[in-house]
Design a protein around this motif. Structure first.
Motif, PDB file in Angstrom:
ATOM      1  N   ASP A 231     -17.545   0.922  -9.934  1.00 34.62           N
ATOM      2  CA  ASP A 231     -17.826   0.857  -7.985  1.00 34.62           C
ATOM      3  C   ASP A 231     -16.312   0.817  -7.278  1.00 34.62           C
ATOM      4  O   ASP A 231     -17.140  -0.087  -6.943  1.00 34.62           O
ATOM      5  CB  ASP A 231     -18.521  -0.531  -8.935  1.00 34.62           C
TER       6      ASP A 231
ATOM      7  N   ALA B 215     -15.089   1.899  -0.170  1.00 36.63           N
ATOM      8  CA  ALA B 215     -16.288   1.626   0.908  1.00 36.63           C
ATOM      9  C   ALA B 215     -16.807   0.570   1.693  1.00 36.63           C
ATOM     10  O   ALA B 215     -16.706   0.287   3.181  1.00 36.63           O
ATOM     11  CB  ALA B 215     -17.339   2.670   1.363  1.00 36.63           C
ATOM     12  N   GLU B 216     -16.522  -0.820   1.095  1.00 40.94           N
ATOM     13  CA  GLU B 216     -17.065  -2.035   1.406  1.00 40.94           C
ATOM     14  C   GLU B 216     -15.836  -2.586   2.221  1.00 40.94           C
ATOM     15  O   GLU B 216     -16.044  -3.724   2.968  1.00 40.94           O
ATOM     16  CB  GLU B 216     -17.474  -2.830   0.560  1.00 40.94           C
TER      17      GLU B 216
ATOM     18  N   GLU C  47     -15.466   2.971  -5.688  1.00 39.47           N
ATOM     19  CA  GLU C  47     -15.504   3.510  -5.298  1.00 39.47           C
ATOM     20  C   GLU C  47     -16.183   2.876  -4.221  1.00 39.47           C
ATOM     21  O   GLU C  47     -16.116   2.950  -2.511  1.00 39.47           O
ATOM     22  CB  GLU C  47     -15.941   5.276  -5.334  1.00 39.47           C
ATOM     23  N   ARG C  48     -17.315   2.468  -4.198  1.00 40.10           N
ATOM     24  CA  ARG C  48     -17.746   1.491  -3.220  1.00 40.10           C
ATOM     25  C   ARG C  48     -17.590   0.377  -3.076  1.00 40.10           C
ATOM     26  O   ARG C  48     -17.182  -0.053  -1.940  1.00 40.10           O
ATOM     27  CB  ARG C  48     -18.828   1.089  -4.118  1.00 40.10           C
TER      28      ARG C  48
END
Length: 107
Positions: A61, A67-68, A63-64
């Motif tokens: 996770d 992004a968050e 990249e997620r």
């Protein structure tokens, strides 16, 4: 086996380090290890850093989390166990070392 001596050394290191890696992942890792910014590193070091980076970006996770809004170090912290689990599933006996990876991405 075609390729430069360095490319052959990187492929050999991958077979030894992660013998169960799927072909598509192996091709992506080899491409990363052969990138220009890795050329001054020993083949085994370039391969290890490429392997860790590929797993982190593609199989976790990471990249997620970025992004968050998590910073790079925090995101890496949260995916270390998942990264190690993927590496282990591929037969890798080595564990991710965050400091080593951070140094390579800055190079």
């Amino acid at each position: 086996m075609a390729g430069t001596r360095r490319q052959q050394a990187i492929r050999k290191a991958l077979r030894a380090l992660a013998p169960g890696i799927p072909l598509a992942d192996a091709e992506a890792v080899l491409a990363l290890a052969e990138r220009r910014h890795m050329k001054d590193l020993p083949p085994s070091t370039a391969l290890w850093l490429a392997l860790g980076s590929h797993v982190r970006h593609v199989h976790t996770d990471y990249e997620r989390l970025l992004a968050e809004g998590y910073d790079r170090d925090a995101a890496r912290f949260f995916v270390v166990e998942d990264t190690d689990a993927v590496l282990s599933a591929w037969g890798c006996q080595r564990s991710v070392d965050e400091n080593e990876e951070a140094e390579a991405e800055e190079a």
